[in-house]
Design an enzyme around this catalytic site. Structure first.
Site, short mmCIF file in Angstrom:
data_model
loop_
_atom_site.label_atom_id
_atom_site.label_comp_id
_atom_site.label_asym_id
_atom_site.label_seq_id
_atom_site.Cartn_x
_atom_site.Cartn_y
_atom_site.Cartn_z
N ARG A 165 -10.77 -1.52 7.14
CA ARG A 165 -9.88 -2.52 7.73
C ARG A 165 -9.43 -2.09 9.12
O ARG A 165 -9.21 -2.91 10.00
CB ARG A 165 -8.71 -2.86 6.82
CG ARG A 165 -7.64 -1.80 6.58
CD ARG A 165 -6.62 -1.68 7.69
NE ARG A 165 -5.35 -1.13 7.25
CZ ARG A 165 -4.54 -0.43 8.01
NH1 ARG A 165 -4.87 -0.10 9.25
NH2 ARG A 165 -3.37 -0.02 7.53
N LYS A 211 0.85 -1.18 0.00
CA LYS A 211 0.00 0.00 0.00
C LYS A 211 0.89 1.23 0.00
O LYS A 211 1.79 1.36 0.83
CB LYS A 211 -0.93 0.04 1.22
CG LYS A 211 -1.83 1.29 1.20
CD LYS A 211 -2.86 1.30 2.32
CE LYS A 211 -2.27 1.77 3.62
NZ LYS A 211 -3.34 2.05 4.62
#
Length: 326
Positions: A115, A72
């Site tokens: 998340r 990410k």
């Protein structure tokens, strides 16, 4: 998908296909894989770029059990709200672990929020008392609504009490509580500690907002805001008093809430248990009703990869993903 094609899954599609249950299951599974040694986070890079007051970096890893490899890339731009954008901006790159080929580009903004909420939700599921009724929220920013919605699915809460350094932001959280059918009270931090059975801290503070003496026996505290050197949300003495769990011990002691207690010699990394050990049944978790439990949610790259992988799979199955040829 043809060989050489890359899936493109934008923010709107991520929100359409990935729900809270999807995120919870993905995060719980990857925490378990981490504790078994089947999944590995690589060292985090996070730097101030010297422009726009931004923090930028990379989180990456490999989940051997789930066959997910990637990173990410993104960070925090504090001026984005004035531009109609969220302050956190990120994109997830997924790679084929068999070939190293880029397989998907997935929007990371919504997935980061969902998340992170799933992470605290997993901790509540495995560590909070079953009879918890009052949820305390410290923080009322963008992430807080995600946290609240996820938390209430794990216990039969009937009330939310909240405090925020900027009280004018609390009505937004109150509206979410009302939507969920929960009573809501704006309180001072001491009163929040006196009432709450579960407390979620989700701020960007660099000083303790919650003190040890305010926390009643049996409380579960999920510290979700500290993910950078110097950040801090709770009194370090609370970690010495509590049974401490985390997503990843290495991050907990270096950039998580535990960094301060460790630096002061109040606890060592051996006093911190990966939440995956509880998930896998290798650790009992909470051992008595009066025990204070604390989850240090630092945010690991594997969480992002897990939910991004779910987003890519569901988007492809539902014919919603875009394609690009490399």
């Amino acid at each position: 998908m043809q060989t050489g094609d890359v899936l493109i899954v934008g923010e709107d599609i991520c929100q359409q296909v990935v729900g809270r249950k999807d995120a919870f299951d993905a995060v719980e599974a990857v925490f378990g894989a981490m504790a078994r040694g089947d999944a590995y986070n690589f060292p985090v890079i996070r730097e101030a770029i010297g422009y726009a007051d931004a923090l930028y970096g990379f989180k990456s890893g490999f989940d051997r059990a789930g066959q997910v490899l990637g990173l990410k890339s993104g960070g925090y731009w504090p001026g984005n709200m004035e531009k109609g954008l969220t302050n956190h901006q990120s994109t997830v790159c997924l790679f084929d672990p068999d070939t190293g080929r880029l397989s998907a580009l997935v929007g990371g903004n919504y997935l980061t929020a969902v998340r992170t909420a799933a992470s605290s939700s997993v901790s509540i599921a495995h560590l909070a008392r079953r009879d918890a009724k009052v949820l305390g929220m410290v923080g009322a920013g963008h992430q807080s609504a995600f946290q609240l919605r996820a938390a209430v699915e794990q216990r039969d809460f009937d009330k939310v009490v909240a405090w925020n350094p900027h009280p004018e932001m609390l009505p937004r959280l109150a509206a979410v509580a009302e939507e969920l059918g929960l009573a809501f009270g704006a309180v001072i931090p001491e009163e929040l500690g006196a009432q709450a059975d579960v407390i979620i801290t989700i701020t960007s503070a660099f000083e303790p907002l919650v003190m040890t003496d305010w926390i009643k026996p049996g409380t579960h505290v999920a510290c979700m805001g500290t993910d950078t050197k110097g950040k801090q949300e709770v009194d370090p003495a609370l970690l010495a008093k509590a049974a401490v769990f985390t997503d990843e011990v290495a991050q907990s002691v270096s950039i998580g809430e535990a960094q301060h207690a460790v630096a002061r010699g109040m606890i060592s990394q051996d006093d911190i248990t990966p939440i995956g050990a509880v998930i896998n049944g290798d650790h009992a978790g909470r051992t008595n009703p009066d025990q204070i439990t604390l989850f240090d949610g630092t945010g690991v790259g594997l969480q992002d990869l897990a939910v991004a992988s779910v987003a890519a799979r569901l988007a492809q199955e539902q014919g919603l993903a875009g394609h690009a040829a490399l």
